[in-house]
Structures are given as C-alpha cells and as structure tokens.
Scaffold this motif. Structure first.
Motif, PDB file in Angstrom:
ATOM      1  N   LEU A  30      27.570 -42.110  14.956  1.00 35.15           N
ATOM      2  CA  LEU A  30      28.393 -42.006  13.750  1.00 35.15           C
ATOM      3  C   LEU A  30      28.030 -40.787  12.910  1.00 35.15           C
ATOM      4  N   GLY A  31      27.103 -39.975  13.437  1.00 31.55           N
ATOM      5  CA  GLY A  31      26.782 -38.702  12.782  1.00 31.55           C
ATOM      6  C   GLY A  31      25.572 -38.714  11.879  1.00 31.55           C
ATOM      7  N   ILE A  32      24.786 -39.778  11.903  1.00 28.67           N
ATOM      8  CA  ILE A  32      23.603 -39.868  11.050  1.00 28.67           C
ATOM      9  C   ILE A  32      22.358 -39.921  11.934  1.00 28.67           C
ATOM     10  N   GLU A  33      21.454 -38.999  11.736  1.00 25.62           N
ATOM     11  CA  GLU A  33      20.246 -38.905  12.564  1.00 25.62           C
ATOM     12  C   GLU A  33      19.280 -40.031  12.237  1.00 25.62           C
ATOM     13  N   CYS A  34      18.593 -40.517  13.254  1.00 24.86           N
ATOM     14  CA  CYS A  34      17.599 -41.578  13.087  1.00 24.86           C
ATOM     15  C   CYS A  34      16.221 -41.095  13.538  1.00 24.86           C
ATOM     16  N   GLU A  35      15.216 -41.545  12.832  1.00 24.25           N
ATOM     17  CA  GLU A  35      13.829 -41.276  13.185  1.00 24.25           C
ATOM     18  C   GLU A  35      13.158 -42.627  13.421  1.00 24.25           C
ATOM     19  N   TYR A  36      12.358 -42.716  14.476  1.00 25.66           N
ATOM     20  CA  TYR A  36      11.784 -43.993  14.869  1.00 25.66           C
ATOM     21  C   TYR A  36      10.264 -43.987  14.718  1.00 25.66           C
ATOM     22  N   CYS A  37       9.743 -45.137  14.316  1.00 28.55           N
ATOM     23  CA  CYS A  37       8.289 -45.305  14.251  1.00 28.55           C
ATOM     24  C   CYS A  37       7.944 -46.700  14.751  1.00 28.55           C
ATOM     25  N   GLU A  38       7.288 -46.750  15.896  1.00 28.74           N
ATOM     26  CA  GLU A  38       6.880 -48.034  16.463  1.00 28.74           C
ATOM     27  C   GLU A  38       5.396 -48.249  16.212  1.00 28.74           C
ATOM     28  N   ILE A  39       5.100 -49.274  15.441  1.00 31.29           N
ATOM     29  CA  ILE A  39       3.715 -49.635  15.129  1.00 31.29           C
ATOM     30  C   ILE A  39       3.283 -50.740  16.094  1.00 31.29           C
ATOM     31  N   PRO A  40       2.141 -50.597  16.779  1.00 32.26           N
ATOM     32  CA  PRO A  40       1.686 -51.647  17.699  1.00 32.26           C
ATOM     33  C   PRO A  40       1.628 -53.014  17.020  1.00 32.26           C
ATOM     34  N   GLU A  41       1.934 -54.044  17.780  1.00 32.56           N
ATOM     35  CA  GLU A  41       2.114 -55.396  17.247  1.00 32.56           C
ATOM     36  C   GLU A  41       0.959 -55.855  16.366  1.00 32.56           C
ATOM     37  N   ASN A  42      -0.265 -55.589  16.792  1.00 29.49           N
ATOM     38  CA  ASN A  42      -1.423 -56.109  16.053  1.00 29.49           C
ATOM     39  C   ASN A  42      -2.044 -55.096  15.089  1.00 29.49           C
ATOM     40  N   ALA A  43      -1.381 -53.950  14.918  1.00 35.43           N
ATOM     41  CA  ALA A  43      -1.958 -52.903  14.066  1.00 35.43           C
ATOM     42  C   ALA A  43      -1.852 -53.217  12.587  1.00 35.43           C
ATOM     43  N   ILE A  44      -0.829 -53.964  12.212  1.00 40.86           N
ATOM     44  CA  ILE A  44      -0.664 -54.398  10.821  1.00 40.86           C
ATOM     45  C   ILE A  44      -0.846 -55.901  10.778  1.00 40.86           C
ATOM     46  N   PRO A  45      -1.782 -56.408   9.981  1.00 41.95           N
ATOM     47  CA  PRO A  45      -1.952 -57.865   9.896  1.00 41.95           C
ATOM     48  C   PRO A  45      -0.656 -58.527   9.448  1.00 41.95           C
ATOM     49  N   SER A  46      -0.286 -59.578  10.133  1.00 43.04           N
ATOM     50  CA  SER A  46       0.932 -60.297   9.773  1.00 43.04           C
ATOM     51  C   SER A  46       0.557 -61.510   8.946  1.00 43.04           C
ATOM     52  N   ALA A  47       1.520 -62.436   8.827  1.00 38.37           N
ATOM     53  CA  ALA A  47       1.249 -63.664   8.097  1.00 38.37           C
ATOM     54  C   ALA A  47       0.404 -64.629   8.927  1.00 38.37           C
ATOM     55  N   GLY A  48      -0.001 -64.212  10.122  1.00 32.97           N
ATOM     56  CA  GLY A  48      -0.830 -65.065  10.957  1.00 32.97           C
ATOM     57  C   GLY A  48      -0.577 -64.786  12.419  1.00 32.97           C
ATOM     58  N   THR A  49      -1.391 -65.359  13.293  1.00 29.97           N
ATOM     59  CA  THR A  49      -1.209 -65.124  14.716  1.00 29.97           C
ATOM     60  C   THR A  49      -0.003 -65.866  15.252  1.00 29.97           C
ATOM     61  N   GLN A  50       0.444 -66.907  14.547  1.00 25.44           N
ATOM     62  CA  GLN A  50       1.671 -67.589  14.886  1.00 25.44           C
ATOM     63  C   GLN A  50       2.657 -67.359  13.751  1.00 25.44           C
ATOM     64  N   ILE A  51       3.943 -67.323  14.087  1.00 26.29           N
ATOM     65  CA  ILE A  51       4.949 -66.989  13.087  1.00 26.29           C
ATOM     66  C   ILE A  51       4.926 -67.955  11.910  1.00 26.29           C
ATOM     67  N   ALA A  52       4.532 -69.195  12.159  1.00 24.84           N
ATOM     68  CA  ALA A  52       4.618 -70.194  11.104  1.00 24.84           C
ATOM     69  C   ALA A  52       3.358 -70.303  10.246  1.00 24.84           C
ATOM     70  N   GLN A  53       2.323 -69.540  10.557  1.00 23.80           N
ATOM     71  CA  GLN A  53       1.096 -69.622   9.766  1.00 23.80           C
ATOM     72  C   GLN A  53       1.295 -69.045   8.369  1.00 23.80           C
ATOM     73  N   PRO A  54       0.762 -69.683   7.355  1.00 24.49           N
ATOM     74  CA  PRO A  54       0.841 -69.111   6.004  1.00 24.49           C
ATOM     75  C   PRO A  54       0.183 -67.741   5.946  1.00 24.49           C
ATOM     76  N   ALA A  55       0.699 -66.876   5.088  1.00 25.28           N
ATOM     77  CA  ALA A  55       0.201 -65.507   4.996  1.00 25.28           C
ATOM     78  C   ALA A  55      -1.274 -65.447   4.611  1.00 25.28           C
ATOM     79  N   ILE A  56      -1.721 -66.432   3.859  1.00 24.03           N
ATOM     80  CA  ILE A  56      -3.100 -66.403   3.362  1.00 24.03           C
ATOM     81  C   ILE A  56      -4.115 -66.411   4.497  1.00 24.03           C
ATOM     82  N   GLU A  57      -3.707 -66.852   5.677  1.00 26.00           N
ATOM     83  CA  GLU A  57      -4.618 -66.909   6.815  1.00 26.00           C
ATOM     84  C   GLU A  57      -5.160 -65.526   7.181  1.00 26.00           C
ATOM     85  N   ASN A  58      -4.388 -64.466   6.940  1.00 30.26           N
ATOM     86  CA  ASN A  58      -4.808 -63.117   7.303  1.00 30.26           C
ATOM     87  C   ASN A  58      -5.001 -62.218   6.088  1.00 30.26           C
ATOM     88  N   ALA A  59      -5.103 -62.809   4.927  1.00 26.71           N
ATOM     89  CA  ALA A  59      -5.254 -62.012   3.707  1.00 26.71           C
ATOM     90  C   ALA A  59      -6.527 -61.166   3.781  1.00 26.71           C
TER      91      ALA A  59
END
Length: 406
Positions: A30-59
């Motif tokens: 559509l004429g708009i340039e895109c730039e991509y950045c792929e961060i490895p899955e475990n490089a940024i702490p998430s809300a936990g090792t399972q999707i449903a874990q509360p965020a405080i688990e990895n605070a």
C-alpha cells in the motif's frame, strides 16, 4: 514515514512472526515502508512462563543484554506507528523510570489476540500514546472500559491465505480436521478447588452462568457476582486476572465436549496439535493424531481437508482465524454458535450449540461430508466472503486506516 513492527512473542505455533510479516507485506504494497524487530521469546520477561501466570511472578527480572541493545536503537526515532502482538513492550521502563515506548515518537498499537484478562500487566501501563486492536468486539469494550488511558480500541479481524484452486478440490481428504493444543479441563477444575473457599465459590458460580447462557462472557459472569458489592472499578480487571482459571476451564471443557461428540459420530477425525496424547479418546479407531505444524504451513494443512471443526467459545464477539483459513480454502467449517457469528457467518459455515448435541452435530457433519451440492454452495459463498473481507490485504487496509487517522 515507516511502520515499526515488533515481535516480542512467538505465540502459538510461531503465529506471531507470521502475523507481523504477513501484515507488513501488505502494508508495504500500500506504499508504506515497514521496519521489523524480532526480539527472542525469553529476552524480555513476560507476565510469567505460562500465559495465565500473574505478572508479579516475574517482577524485577531484567531484559537480555542483546535485546536491550536492539531496543535502544529505536530511542528518539519517529515512526508512523508501532505495532506488536500481545506485546511485552509496554512494561519496559528506562533508567529514569519513564516508559520505553514513550521514548519513540509514534503511537503504539497492541494487537490483543486473546482475552485481555491475560494482558492486564501490559494494558495497565499508562503510556502517552497507547492504542489497541482486538479481534473481538466484547474485548474492545472491556479494554475501553477498564483501561481509559488507552486512547482508542479498534476491532480488526485477522486474515487468511488461499493456497488451493477449484481444480484441486477433488483431492481433499474426506475427514474432519481439528487443530489446536489439547489441555485437559480437569486440571483447571482441580486448581479451582485448590483456591481459597471464597474464590472457589465465585469461580464455580461464574462457570455455572457461562454454562447456562451461550452469550455470557467471562467478564459479565464476574459482574453478576460482584454487581452489588462496593468493589472499586480499578480492582475488577485484577480480580478477573486472578480468576483466569474460569476462562481456561471453559475453553478447554467445550473443546473436549465438541471433539467427544465428533469422535462419537464415527466420521474420520484428524487432529493436529500438541498434547493430545492425554486425550482419553485419542486411540479411537476413527481418530488420527498428527503433531502440530508451524502456522505458515497450517493453510496447506487446512486446504487438504473437506471439513474443519472449530471450538472457540471465548470469542463471543469475534471469530478465530482458523475459521477464515477454512473459508479461504473451500474447506467446510463448523464452529460454535453465538449471535455475533450468526450475523457475520450465516450461510457460510455450520454452527452448533453450546450443549454439543450429538444428533445436531452428526446431522451437520453429514451435510458437510456427504452432500456435495450443499458443500459446494456453502464453500463457494464462504470463499466469496473471504475475498471481500478477510484477505491479508483487507486486514492491512483496516489497520492503515487507523494509523493514518490518529
């Protein structure tokens, strides 16, 4: 200006990477340039090792050093928009305690692909220029209501890829394909029973309300319980996050119920996904289980089957992307009924009730598998709907419209 597209989660079967690049490809057309950045899955702490874990688990956990260098390279730059899927980025904070995303001159769009209750820790971050996409209209309303600092929330359905031609339809396997990961619902019920008595009672009442009302959402089930209490509005999403077991049990209980009904029909069933070895009917003579394929290969798999069965009761105001994958490839689709899907998908898919009635499912599957006239008419209508609304080009146009309007 460019669009900066992050991938901070791979999501199920590497779908995150696929969504990012497929949408980006169409945006560039559509004429708009895109730039991509792929961060490895475990490089940024998430809300936990399972999707449903509360965020405080990895605070308090830090970002990987290489990922930090990648992220720092964007500080101070200007973009038309930043896009990520179920993003981890909103929680990142710089040394001066400001949000990382506020250091980039661009509105940030967090594309939430499942229930927002699992993303409370990122949706709650008070970014200066925060927007969201969701595939479900009820989820949009939920985000707007409980996260008022998010400037706007837009419903955007995902797309699909056509990989089969009309000439090859006779090569389709005359079996019913079921895709996804199996999780035994009993596991979640046991966890509910292990909660304190107050939480256990509330969650069981929520499940009862979900079972008795096909249109009931998990958030409205909770509202029914606490409607007369003095709970603060800010506390509601925290409670729903704590009660995530309700949603996990609900989705997995009804998936198993659907699969049980299909197996009992005697039709040939092919299952593709992880963890099905623990399914109690996996060794039935009419069932074949194959390991999952990467998301980018899933269209070829779906296109190879006459019929696809979907169970996604967690989307009361949206449609799972595998449904679009089916209609894009002349595969007859059966999915669970709700009013939203009846409006959007009437006459192009088969729908079954929440009770998964054996006679109803058997009759619908028989029509899909053995009535060639019905099959051809339904899948042709479905394909036309796909071409009009659910190509990746259509998705990119909807997204760009919002990028350009802010």
């Amino acid at each position: 200006m460019k669009v900066l597209i992050f991938t901070t989660r791979q999501l199920c079967y590497n779908s995150g990477y696929y969504f990012a690049h497929r949408i980006g490809e169409e945006i560039e057309k559509l004429g708009i340039e895109c730039e991509y950045c792929e961060i490895p899955e475990n490089a940024i702490p998430s809300a936990g090792t399972q999707i449903a874990q509360p965020a405080i688990e990895n605070a308090g956990k830090s970002v990987d050093e290489e990922a930090e260098k990648m992220l720092e390279s964007y500080i101070g730059k200007e973009y038309l928009a930043i896009l990520d899927f179920n993003s981890k980025l909103p929680r990142l904070v710089l040394d001066d305690e400001s949000y990382y995303l506020d250091s980039i001159d661009a509105p940030f769009y967090n594309f939430i692909l499942d229930h927002p209750l699992y993303h409370h820790s990122t949706l709650d971050c008070k970014l200066k220029n925060y927007y969201a996409f969701s595939i479900d209209e009820n989820h949009c309303k939920y985000i707007q209501n409980f996260y008022p600092h998010i400037k706007a929330v837009y419903q955007v359905a995902l797309g699909a890829e056509n990989v089969i031609s009309l000439e090859n339809l006779q090569e389709k396997k005359k079996s019913i394909l079921i895709m996804g990961t199996y999780r035994n619902p009993d596991i979640y019920m046991k966890q509910i029973y292990n909660m304190n008595k107050y939480a256990e009672k509330n969650m069981l009442v929520m499940l009862e309300k979900l079972e008795n009302d096909n249109e009931m959402t998990v958030e409205n089930a909770l509202k029914c319980i606490i409607n007369n209490s003095n709970i603060e509005k800010d506390s509601f999403p925290l409670i729903l996050n704590k009660y995530y077991l309700v949603e996990m049990y609900y989705r997995n209980y009804y998936r198993k119920k659907m699969v049980d009904a299909l197996v009992n029909t005697g039709f040939h069933i092919d299952i593709a996904g992880e963890w099905w070895e623990s399914y109690d009917k996996i060794n039935s003579p009419n069932v074949i289980w194959n390991k999952a394929v990467r998301f980018d290969k899933s269209y070829e798999l779906i296109a190879g089957y006459r019929a696809l069965a979907d169970s996604s009761p967690f989307f009361k105001g949206g449609v799972h992307d595998r449904v679009y994958a089916g209609i894009a490839n002349y595969t007859a689709v059966m999915t669970d009924y709700n009013d939203y899907r009846n409006r959007c998908l009437q006459d192009i898919v088969q729908m079954y009730g929440q009770e998964c009635n054996y006679e109803e499912i058997c009759q619908k599957i028989d029509m899909m598998m053995n009535n060639d006239t019905f099959y051809k008419e339904m899948t042709q209508k479905a394909y036309e709907e796909y071409m009009n609304n659910y190509t990746w080009k259509s998705v990119a146009k909807r997204i760009i419209k919002h990028f350009l309007s802010e």
